[in-house]
Design a protein around this motif. Structure first.
Motif, PDB file in Angstrom:
ATOM      1  N   THR A  15      19.923  59.203  40.786  1.00 20.08           N
ATOM      2  CA  THR A  15      19.082  60.033  39.948  1.00 20.08           C
ATOM      3  C   THR A  15      18.703  61.318  40.677  1.00 20.08           C
ATOM      4  O   THR A  15      18.379  61.295  41.859  1.00 20.08           O
ATOM      5  CB  THR A  15      17.809  59.256  39.539  1.00 20.08           C
ATOM      6  OG1 THR A  15      18.207  58.046  38.885  1.00 20.08           O
ATOM      7  CG2 THR A  15      16.940  60.052  38.612  1.00 20.08           C
ATOM      8  N   ALA A  73      17.395  60.173  24.879  1.00 19.49           N
ATOM      9  CA  ALA A  73      16.084  60.816  24.781  1.00 19.49           C
ATOM     10  C   ALA A  73      15.379  60.526  23.457  1.00 19.49           C
ATOM     11  O   ALA A  73      14.196  60.809  23.315  1.00 19.49           O
ATOM     12  CB  ALA A  73      16.243  62.326  24.937  1.00 19.49           C
ATOM     13  N   SER A 105      21.031  63.059  35.634  1.00 20.36           N
ATOM     14  CA  SER A 105      19.843  63.830  35.287  1.00 20.36           C
ATOM     15  C   SER A 105      19.208  63.198  34.060  1.00 20.36           C
ATOM     16  O   SER A 105      19.895  62.675  33.194  1.00 20.36           O
ATOM     17  CB  SER A 105      20.226  65.280  34.964  1.00 20.36           C
ATOM     18  OG  SER A 105      20.770  65.916  36.087  1.00 20.36           O
ATOM     19  N   ARG A 106      17.919  63.283  33.972  1.00 18.36           N
ATOM     20  CA  ARG A 106      17.235  62.772  32.782  1.00 18.36           C
ATOM     21  C   ARG A 106      17.456  63.738  31.627  1.00 18.36           C
ATOM     22  O   ARG A 106      17.612  64.921  31.870  1.00 18.36           O
ATOM     23  CB  ARG A 106      15.750  62.609  33.071  1.00 18.36           C
ATOM     24  CG  ARG A 106      15.531  61.574  34.160  1.00 18.36           C
ATOM     25  CD  ARG A 106      14.155  60.973  34.110  1.00 18.36           C
ATOM     26  NE  ARG A 106      13.971  60.021  35.181  1.00 18.36           N
ATOM     27  CZ  ARG A 106      14.349  58.741  35.121  1.00 18.36           C
ATOM     28  NH1 ARG A 106      14.928  58.280  34.058  1.00 18.36           N
ATOM     29  NH2 ARG A 106      14.141  57.930  36.135  1.00 18.36           N
ATOM     30  N   PRO A 107      17.551  63.255  30.413  1.00 17.48           N
ATOM     31  CA  PRO A 107      17.235  61.906  29.970  1.00 17.48           C
ATOM     32  C   PRO A 107      18.445  60.973  30.087  1.00 17.48           C
ATOM     33  O   PRO A 107      19.578  61.371  29.896  1.00 17.48           O
ATOM     34  CB  PRO A 107      16.871  62.094  28.503  1.00 17.48           C
ATOM     35  CG  PRO A 107      17.708  63.256  28.069  1.00 17.48           C
ATOM     36  CD  PRO A 107      17.811  64.153  29.283  1.00 17.48           C
ATOM     37  N   PHE A 108      18.150  59.744  30.437  1.00 19.64           N
ATOM     38  CA  PHE A 108      19.155  58.688  30.388  1.00 19.64           C
ATOM     39  C   PHE A 108      18.438  57.372  30.159  1.00 19.64           C
ATOM     40  O   PHE A 108      17.228  57.259  30.345  1.00 19.64           O
ATOM     41  CB  PHE A 108      20.031  58.643  31.643  1.00 19.64           C
ATOM     42  CG  PHE A 108      19.298  58.334  32.929  1.00 19.64           C
ATOM     43  CD1 PHE A 108      18.963  57.035  33.279  1.00 19.64           C
ATOM     44  CD2 PHE A 108      18.965  59.358  33.797  1.00 19.64           C
ATOM     45  CE1 PHE A 108      18.304  56.757  34.459  1.00 19.64           C
ATOM     46  CE2 PHE A 108      18.314  59.101  34.994  1.00 19.64           C
ATOM     47  CZ  PHE A 108      17.977  57.796  35.318  1.00 19.64           C
ATOM     48  N   GLN A 109      19.213  56.395  29.738  1.00 24.00           N
ATOM     49  CA  GLN A 109      18.681  55.060  29.512  1.00 24.00           C
ATOM     50  C   GLN A 109      19.641  54.060  30.132  1.00 24.00           C
ATOM     51  O   GLN A 109      20.839  54.049  29.817  1.00 24.00           O
ATOM     52  CB  GLN A 109      18.516  54.787  28.016  1.00 24.00           C
ATOM     53  CG  GLN A 109      17.849  53.471  27.737  1.00 24.00           C
ATOM     54  CD  GLN A 109      17.594  53.279  26.256  1.00 24.00           C
ATOM     55  OE1 GLN A 109      18.012  54.057  25.432  1.00 24.00           O
ATOM     56  NE2 GLN A 109      16.898  52.218  25.936  1.00 24.00           N
TER      57      GLN A 109
END
Length: 185
Positions: free
Chosen positions: A134, A42, A117-121
């Protein structure tokens, strides 16, 4: 690798952990995706943030990934390492290094129902694995993590988490977690 340098340029120690994890796993034929999670993904991480990495695998590679973990560990001064104990569709190693950095690497078989789950990269995705995993659900919160799930072997990791929270001024989170931990002990 599609690592956004703006996220980690101010945290060179964590960047090194992420890059070395990528280098250790990415070229394996049965590694299908590598994803950075949490505060580092993030861009909100700090000096004591974990490098939280998920490696999606196939063909039971999560059971035979010792060589990849050894490549990641090479040359690092490891203070403590916690290994997963179960025989399920995933394995992990959690590391505390002598420079007070830390990393969690989870190798998860594609058959496991793990959701992101966000955040991820996304660091690499050879088969478009990530889009189907996702979820809009929020990521788990530290206060919701089960305590003492790795027994006495996990105590160092759990206490280190409390030290990190205290260093960030989150006294209530650390105290609450320690209360839950004391109840389990």
């Amino acid at each position: 690798m599609t690592l956004d340098p703006s996220n980690l340029s101010r945290l060179p120690l964590q960047r090194h952990l992420v890059v070395s994890a990528y280098d250790a796993f990415a070229d394996e034929a049965d590694v299908r995706a590598i994803v950075l999670l949490g505060s580092l993904a993030a861009g909100t991480g700090d000096r004591v943030s974990d490098a939280d990495i998920v490696v999606f695998t196939r063909n039971e590679f999560h059971r035979t990934c010792e060589a990849a973990f050894a490549r990641f560990e090479a040359g690092k001064d490891i203070f403590h390492r916690l290994d997963s104990k179960d025989d399920g569709p995933a394995t992990f190693r959690k590391y505390l290094f002598s420079d007070f950095t830390s990393a969690e690497i989870h190798c998860i078989d594609l058959a496991a129902p793990f959701r992101l789950s966000r955040p991820f990269q996304v660091l690499i995705d050879k088969d478009d694995v990530v889009s189907g995993r996702t979820t809009p659900a929020p990521p788990p919160k530290h206060e919701d993590f089960p305590v003492y799930q790795n027994g006495d072997e996990g105590l160092i990791w759990e206490l280190f988490d409390c030290i990190k929270w205290l260093s960030r001024g989150d006294v209530d989170l650390a105290k609450g977690y320690l209360r839950y931990l004391a109840d389990k002990l």
